[in-house]
Design an enzyme around this catalytic site. Structure first.
Site, PDB file in Angstrom:
ATOM      1  CD  GLU A   1      43.445  38.593  39.883  1.00 32.74           C
ATOM      2  OE1 GLU A   1      43.541  38.851  38.667  1.00 32.74           O
ATOM      3  OE2 GLU A   1      42.808  37.613  40.331  1.00 32.74           O
TER       4      GLU A   1
ATOM      5  CD  GLU B   1      40.467  33.440  43.154  1.00 29.79           C
ATOM      6  OE1 GLU B   1      39.826  33.556  42.085  1.00 29.79           O
ATOM      7  OE2 GLU B   1      41.669  33.108  43.201  1.00 29.79           O
TER       8      GLU B   1
END
Length: 316
Positions: free
Chosen positions: A204, A209
């Site tokens: 990932e 974020e």
């Protein structure tokens, strides 16, 4: 011998050229009748001393140039160097210029709550236009407080799985982030083989974020076996006005390194290797989650907020 070089498009703003990678050379030597130029493994010949060469290695690189001037069986040699910028080639993009639903050729949807998506998230993802639509040149992903399918919040999670994936290159995503306690927007990628090997074996890459409870703190993170969940490899950078202004979130991904940037400011470099899952095709995901293990406490006064994405561009 005199060797002159002219980098095409060179200016005060672009000291290493305009990205074409083209350099024009002019070579002169007394009584010379022919010239040869060696660039890497390539040899160019000229009777006039005029050469034009296009450098194809992306990025800003220095190159050594070797030149010989001939008259019969006599010659002299010289050397120079040039530093030139070659823009990468755009492989794929979505500019979000067509109003309505996001382009179905580029994006599908994850829907539902899926037991909190492994993070105790409280939103329900839909494929409704109310939660994801394109208007005025940007994609809007909208997180809303509303009763829906037994949940109190709706949002959208778009993914390019099965539509576009790639291995290595540079990614630029220009976006403005949502605001509010509990909001958790993400621009990220998963390995194509997630359906067969699962997570985190697929790898990932979290390009960006942000959590509303930690305003203006941007996370760039990699998850892989032994480094998943809260044990991911990454770093953070504080950028002002992430919820009120657009910023460019970038990834530079190669077999040897994975670099994270905001507005071209490097804030994390990860050493990639053949033993890691970051050497295969990955697809994009864009979403806003609410609450959960990372999003944290939800502001009870929250009603709605939007992540706007101006473009997603991939270069190789």
């Amino acid at each position: 011998m005199i060797i002159n070089s002219e980098i095409v498009g060179k200016s005060a703003s672009f000291p290493d050229g305009d990205g074409s990678g083209t350099v024009n050379f002019s070579v002169s030597a007394t009584n010379a009748t022919s010239y040869k130029m060696l660039i890497g493994s390539e040899t160019l010949s000229s009777t006039t001393g005029k050469f034009s060469y296009n450098f194809n290695t992306p990025g800003t690189n220095s190159h050594d140039i070797f030149v010989s001037a001939y008259r019969g069986d006599k010659f002299i040699s010289g050397k120079t160097s040039v530093t030139v910028y070659k823009a990468p080639t755009q492989l794929w993009s979505d500019e979000f210029n067509t109003d309505g639903f996001p382009n179905p050729n580029n994006w599908g949807y994850d829907t539902g709550n899926n037991n909190g998506w492994g993070n105790n998230e409280v939103q329900y993802y839909t494929n409704r236009q109310e939660n994801a639509y394109v208007s005025n040149g940007t994609l809007k992903i909208v997180l809303k407080k509303e009763a829906y399918q037994g949940f109190n919040y709706t949002s959208a999670r778009l993914l390019s799985k099965g539509k576009f994936s790639f291995k290595y290159g540079r990614v630029d995503i220009r976006a403005k982030l949502p605001a509010g306690g509990g909001t958790w927007p993400a621009l990220w990628m998963l390995g194509d083989n997630i359906s067969t090997v699962g997570w985190p074996a697929c790898g990932e890459i979290d390009i960006m974020e942000h959590v509303g409870n930690q305003l203006n703190k941007i996370y760039g993170t990699l998850h892989h076996p032994g480094h998943s969940g809260g044990n991911g490899d990454g770093a953070t950078i504080n950028i002002p006005n992430v919820t009120t202004e657009f910023h460019v979130y970038s990834l530079d991904w190669s077999p040897s390194q994975i670099k994270f940037y905001v507005d071209n400011q490097l804030f994390y470099t990860f050493a990639n290797s053949a033993s890691l899952p970051f050497n295969q095709n990955f697809f994009f995901i864009m979403n806003i989650a609410m609450g959960g293990n990372f999003g944290g406490a939800v502001d009870p006064n929250f009603n709605s907020s939007t992540m706007e994405v101006d473009y997603v561009r991939v270069y190789q």
